[in-house]
Design a protein around this motif. Structure first.
Motif, short mmCIF file in Angstrom:
data_model
loop_
_atom_site.label_atom_id
_atom_site.label_comp_id
_atom_site.label_asym_id
_atom_site.label_seq_id
_atom_site.Cartn_x
_atom_site.Cartn_y
_atom_site.Cartn_z
N VAL A 104 0.82 -1.21 0.00
CA VAL A 104 0.00 0.00 0.00
C VAL A 104 0.85 1.26 0.00
N LEU A 105 1.67 1.43 1.03
CA LEU A 105 2.38 2.69 1.20
C LEU A 105 3.48 2.89 0.15
N VAL A 106 4.20 1.83 -0.19
CA VAL A 106 5.25 1.98 -1.21
C VAL A 106 4.64 2.34 -2.56
N ASN A 107 3.53 1.72 -2.92
CA ASN A 107 2.88 2.07 -4.19
C ASN A 107 2.28 3.47 -4.14
N LEU A 108 1.83 3.89 -2.97
CA LEU A 108 1.39 5.28 -2.82
C LEU A 108 2.53 6.24 -3.07
N LEU A 109 3.70 5.93 -2.54
CA LEU A 109 4.87 6.77 -2.75
C LEU A 109 5.27 6.81 -4.22
N ILE A 110 5.24 5.66 -4.88
CA ILE A 110 5.58 5.61 -6.30
C ILE A 110 4.62 6.47 -7.12
N ALA A 111 3.32 6.36 -6.81
CA ALA A 111 2.33 7.18 -7.52
C ALA A 111 2.55 8.67 -7.27
N GLN A 112 2.89 9.00 -6.03
CA GLN A 112 3.13 10.40 -5.68
C GLN A 112 4.34 10.94 -6.42
N MET A 113 5.40 10.16 -6.50
CA MET A 113 6.61 10.60 -7.19
C MET A 113 6.40 10.66 -8.70
N SER A 114 5.59 9.76 -9.24
CA SER A 114 5.27 9.80 -10.67
C SER A 114 4.51 11.07 -11.02
N ALA A 115 3.57 11.44 -10.16
CA ALA A 115 2.81 12.67 -10.39
C ALA A 115 3.74 13.89 -10.33
N ARG A 116 4.66 13.87 -9.38
CA ARG A 116 5.61 14.98 -9.27
C ARG A 116 6.50 15.07 -10.50
N TYR A 117 6.92 13.92 -11.02
CA TYR A 117 7.76 13.91 -12.22
C TYR A 117 7.02 14.50 -13.41
N ASP A 118 5.75 14.16 -13.56
CA ASP A 118 4.96 14.71 -14.67
C ASP A 118 4.83 16.23 -14.55
N ILE A 119 4.64 16.71 -13.32
CA ILE A 119 4.54 18.17 -13.12
C ILE A 119 5.85 18.85 -13.47
N MET A 120 6.96 18.25 -13.06
CA MET A 120 8.27 18.87 -13.31
C MET A 120 8.64 18.83 -14.79
N GLN A 121 8.11 17.88 -15.52
CA GLN A 121 8.35 17.87 -16.96
C GLN A 121 7.74 19.09 -17.63
N GLU A 122 6.69 19.63 -17.03
CA GLU A 122 6.02 20.80 -17.61
C GLU A 122 6.65 22.11 -17.15
N VAL A 123 7.01 22.21 -15.89
CA VAL A 123 7.48 23.49 -15.34
C VAL A 123 8.96 23.46 -14.99
N GLY A 124 9.63 22.32 -15.17
CA GLY A 124 11.02 22.19 -14.75
C GLY A 124 11.96 23.16 -15.43
N TYR A 125 11.74 23.40 -16.72
CA TYR A 125 12.65 24.30 -17.46
C TYR A 125 12.59 25.71 -16.91
N SER A 126 11.40 26.20 -16.62
CA SER A 126 11.26 27.56 -16.07
C SER A 126 11.90 27.66 -14.69
N LEU A 127 11.69 26.63 -13.86
CA LEU A 127 12.31 26.64 -12.54
C LEU A 127 13.83 26.58 -12.64
N TRP A 128 14.32 25.81 -13.60
CA TRP A 128 15.76 25.70 -13.77
C TRP A 128 16.38 27.04 -14.18
N LEU A 129 15.71 27.77 -15.08
CA LEU A 129 16.23 29.08 -15.48
C LEU A 129 16.35 30.02 -14.29
N ALA A 130 15.33 30.02 -13.42
CA ALA A 130 15.38 30.88 -12.23
C ALA A 130 16.51 30.45 -11.30
N GLU A 131 16.69 29.14 -11.10
CA GLU A 131 17.76 28.64 -10.24
C GLU A 131 19.13 28.95 -10.83
#
Length: 256
Positions: free
Chosen positions: A212-239
């Motif tokens: 249960v919990l490990v698969n929840l973590l995997i799903a949570q990290m997958s969702a985060r990866y998808d979000i970062m694929q969209e906004v990661g470039y803009s965040l990287w430029l600021a950093e």
């Protein structure tokens, strides 16, 4: 060299604090204490402070300041000079890791590495949130293990192995160390219902963690990866801009 670097960090602390205070007229992390809002700056202070503490301890050791004194634990005593040597070794090991972690932060200048690194940092935040839920469940099962297997607590205390107590078994189970055989061997048939309840609790906890919990973590990290694929470039430029500004305007040249 470490002392010179520490002085440079203090100068950077004052410079950043003065600039932010002039802009915001505040004393918090958004103002005069803005230096401490950066995890990288805190890591620098930790690294330099640890190296200086190690140097001080080694100087005291060389000059035989500790003499024949001893450092005592609940089950044993260790000569102070040996304890200091081991303490320095442990601190060296920890600071070696944190220094390389700080070096990784500088590599985000490059896009490919920078976007991936920022994704990792966001995932670490997600893992901490996941661990808050897991920690509560784990503590509950740890207390139950300690209640049902007091004999293992006595054995661990006799050997001076605090982390070998039953309370810590669920924590080891998070990373896959699940010794069900030890639990089954602990009880005899006459110890019912504990002999049945304890293996059942081990099975329930391992199911919750591994399924249960490990698969929840995997799903949570997958969702985060998808979000970062969209906004990661803009965040990287600021950093990247902040990184260039830090080394261009806020830091002095490194000491030789």
């Amino acid at each position: 060299w470490a002392a010179c670097r520490l002085i440079e960090e203090v100068k950077q602390m004052v410079k950043i604090g003065r600039e932010q205070y002039d802009q915001s007229q505040r004393l918090g992390l958004n103002g005069a204490l803005a230096y401490f809002a950066s995890a990288g700056n805190l890591l620098d202070l930790f690294n330099l402070g640890t190296v200086l503490v190690i140097a001080l301890l080694r100087l005291l050791f060389v000059n035989s300041v500790f003499g024949k004194s001893a450092v005592c634990w609940p089950n044993a005593c260790t000569p102070a000079d040996e304890f200091v040597q081991r303490l320095c070794q442990g601190m060296y090991a920890i600071v070696s890791i944190t220094i390389f972690m700080r070096f990784i932060d500088s590599l985000k200048y490059w896009k490919g590495f920078g976007v991936l690194y920022l994704t990792l940092l966001k995932m670490v935040v997600d893992v901490l949130q996941w661990f808050n839920v897991t920690l509560i469940i784990t503590i509950g099962f740890g207390v139950a293990y300690a209640v049902l297997m007091p004999g293992l607590t006595s054995i661990a205390q006799t050997h001076g192995n605090a982390l070998g107590r039953p309370f810590w078994q669920p924590f080891w189970g998070i990373i896959g160390d699940r010794d069900a055989v030890q639990t089954l061997d602990y009880f005899s048939v006459e110890e019912f219902p504990a002999s049945t309840l304890m293996p059942l609790l081990v099975w329930v906890y391992n199911f919750l963690i591994s399924i249960v919990l490990v698969n929840l973590l995997i799903a949570q990290m997958s969702a985060r990866y998808d979000i970062m694929q969209e906004v990661g470039y803009s965040l990287w430029l600021a950093e990247r801009v902040n990184l260039i500004k830090e080394y261009k305007d806020e830091r002095d040249p490194l000491p030789p």
